[in-house]
Design a protein around this motif. Structure first.
Motif, PDB file in Angstrom:
ATOM      1  N   ASN A  58       0.798  -1.490   0.139  1.00 19.29           N
ATOM      2  CA  ASN A  58      -0.131  -0.165   0.043  1.00 19.29           C
ATOM      3  C   ASN A  58       0.901   1.269  -0.119  1.00 19.29           C
ATOM      4  O   ASN A  58       0.560   2.171  -0.940  1.00 19.29           O
ATOM      5  N   SER A  59       1.787   1.308   0.802  1.00 16.59           N
ATOM      6  CA  SER A  59       2.654   2.531   0.957  1.00 16.59           C
ATOM      7  C   SER A  59       4.206   2.354   1.210  1.00 16.59           C
ATOM      8  O   SER A  59       4.548   3.143   2.008  1.00 16.59           O
ATOM      9  N   ARG A  70       1.903   3.537  -7.862  1.00 15.21           N
ATOM     10  CA  ARG A  70       1.674   2.361  -7.136  1.00 15.21           C
ATOM     11  C   ARG A  70       1.028   1.280  -7.932  1.00 15.21           C
ATOM     12  O   ARG A  70       1.289   0.050  -7.489  1.00 15.21           O
ATOM     13  N   ARG A 124      -3.021   5.496  -2.875  1.00 12.88           N
ATOM     14  CA  ARG A 124      -2.869   4.827  -1.842  1.00 12.88           C
ATOM     15  C   ARG A 124      -4.293   4.627  -0.867  1.00 12.88           C
ATOM     16  O   ARG A 124      -5.229   5.550  -1.062  1.00 12.88           O
ATOM     17  N   TRP A 178       5.397   7.741  -5.840  1.00 13.63           N
ATOM     18  CA  TRP A 178       4.815   6.487  -4.799  1.00 13.63           C
ATOM     19  C   TRP A 178       6.171   5.896  -4.378  1.00 13.63           C
ATOM     20  O   TRP A 178       7.105   5.729  -5.103  1.00 13.63           O
ATOM     21  N   PRO A 179       6.315   5.943  -3.130  1.00  8.13           N
ATOM     22  CA  PRO A 179       5.432   5.825  -1.970  1.00  8.13           C
ATOM     23  C   PRO A 179       5.581   7.057  -1.142  1.00  8.13           C
ATOM     24  O   PRO A 179       5.069   7.381  -0.172  1.00  8.13           O
ATOM     25  N   TYR A 204       1.712  11.549  -2.001  1.00  7.11           N
ATOM     26  CA  TYR A 204       0.477  11.617  -2.580  1.00  7.11           C
ATOM     27  C   TYR A 204      -0.009  12.754  -3.077  1.00  7.11           C
ATOM     28  O   TYR A 204       0.576  13.729  -2.797  1.00  7.11           O
TER      29      TYR A 204
END
Length: 426
Positions: A174-175, A223, A244, A279-280, A283
């Protein structure tokens, strides 16, 4: 009589005769929409019909000049992982056959080949003069062994006009936290996921058994990209990123639930070789129109990042999951749609306490090679009702887009496997 006078005398008769011939000529066949436009809400003049019910989770699709529809299934059925839909004069189609013993998402038609991807490989099938697959049991293995994690597995594909194949390799995170999706867990320095995922890879479209290391890392910092297309007019790759999740769940002191439901934007990027979308580490905040430092890497919801990473060319509401992107080049639809982009939003699951959103096909106008103005909801009510949209219990979820030879728009649904077709008959 002078020549000019003779022309003047004959012209009305010629025009009248031409009009009579046109009146006698049969009208071009039109596809009739289903009653109620198959449940969809569309702009004035447009209609929709159900082409077929595939019974599988229909992901991306391709339509040949003859009207045959190839559908990639997320999981193969008894007929295979690629279904062949044969058209009829009514616009409907029947599932005639299938092939391929693998699931996946990617599907693309180019230069006499049908390209299809599993979650780790890319294949291609030679087509005959009628764009039928010649040997469905023996495809060429173009790319093998792409990185596969526990999330964002789909390998979406597109080709350019110079013999290159582009493949999304989604980030299996995810992150990029030390502990994925765990409250308070910080990001890993120099995120190792980016070594083999989180971007677009470029390969030779006619290559054989290419490994990921043999490809070119075209772009990084993405992502997950499920929807992508090559813009023929601008000769450039455009992609839609899935933003995300879970800012509030992971960092509740910085983000309340409502803010988390609205961040970050789902973004469209225009890419060139070497680009980094961030990413990450960042955002995109659509309200502030800024790239924000991610909390896993020292952000607090207020720290903006002004350099190093590219900006999106358009931003859309959070968590709506853009799963297909298609630049419209047909002539059936009104002129405003020409060279603009259609986007299939699969729909959200994580906008609570706000209502869920998406489950529609949007249109993004373009001008001079860039998005111009706000997007429009083009085809809506795939979910069935407003209540089903708000709760996330959609009847249908748009996933793939394809343009038919007549300029109509095909939309796949990976919930029930329905294939829709949108026409303009005004």
């Amino acid at each position: 009589m002078k020549i000019s006078a003779l022309r003047s005398a004959l012209l009305p008769a010629a025009l009248a005769g031409g009009a009579a011939l046109l009146a006698l000529a049969p009208a071009a066949p039109r596809v009739a929409p289903d009653p109620g436009n198959a449940g969809l809400k569309l702009p004035t003049g447009f209609g929709a019909l159900v082409v077929a019910e595939t019974g599988g989770k229909a992901r991306h699709l391709a339509v040949t000049p003859e009207g045959t529809v190839y559908v990639k299934l997320n999981k193969p059925t008894a007929q295979g992982g690629i279904l062949v839909l044969k058209p009829s004069a009514t616009g409907k189609a029947t599932v005639a056959s299938g092939f391929g013993n693998y699931g996946g998402t990617g599907m693309y038609l180019k230069n006499g080949y049908l390209y299809a991807s599993s979650d780790k490989d890319v294949y291609r099938y030679k087509l005959d003069a009628k764009n039928q697959v010649i040997n469905p049991a023996q495809p060429e293995l173009v790319v093998a062994g792409l990185k596969l994690g526990q999330e964002h597995e789909s390998k979406s594909i597109v080709l350019d006009n110079a013999g290159n194949l582009y493949v999304n390799v989604g980030a299996y995170s995810n992150s990029c936290q030390v502990k994925d999706r765990e409250k308070g867990s910080m990001g890993i320095a120099n995120c190792p996921v980016l070594d083999s995922a989180g971007g677009i890879w470029q390969f030779k479209a006619d290559g054989q058994r290419q490994r990921q290391a043999q490809g070119t890392r075209y772009t990084t910092g993405l992502r997950n990209v499920v929807g992508l297309d090559w813009n023929e007019k601008d000769n450039q790759l455009f992609v839609m990123q899935h933003g995300r999740d879970q800012l509030h769940d992971i960092f509740p002191a910085m983000y309340d639930e409502k803010t988390s439901s609205q961040l970050p934007a789902e973004c469209m990027y225009a890419l060139k070789s070497g680009d980094n979308a961030g990413w990450p580490y960042i955002y995109y905040d659509p309200a502030k129109r800024q790239k924000m430092l991610a909390p896993e890497y020292g952000g607090d919801g207020k720290k903006a990042v002004t350099d190093k990473y590219i900006d999106p060319v358009a931003a859309y509401p959070a968590h709506m999951a853009p799963d297909a992107l298609l630049f419209y080049t047909g002539s059936m639809f009104p002129a405003k749609y020409r060279n603009g982009a259609f986007i299939a939003f699969h729909g959200s699951w994580n906008r609570a306490p706000e209502p869920q959103m998406g489950y529609f096909v949007a249109f993004q106008p373009f001008k001079d090679g860039k998005p111009s103005g706000p997007y429009e909801v083009f085809a809506d009510n795939f979910a069935g009702t407003a209540a089903k949209t708000a709760s996330g219990r959609a009847d249908h979820r748009p996933c793939g887009l394809a343009q038919g030879p007549d300029g109509s728009l095909y939309v796949s649904d990976d919930s029930k496997g329905t294939i829709f077709r949108i026409v303009y008959n005004k």
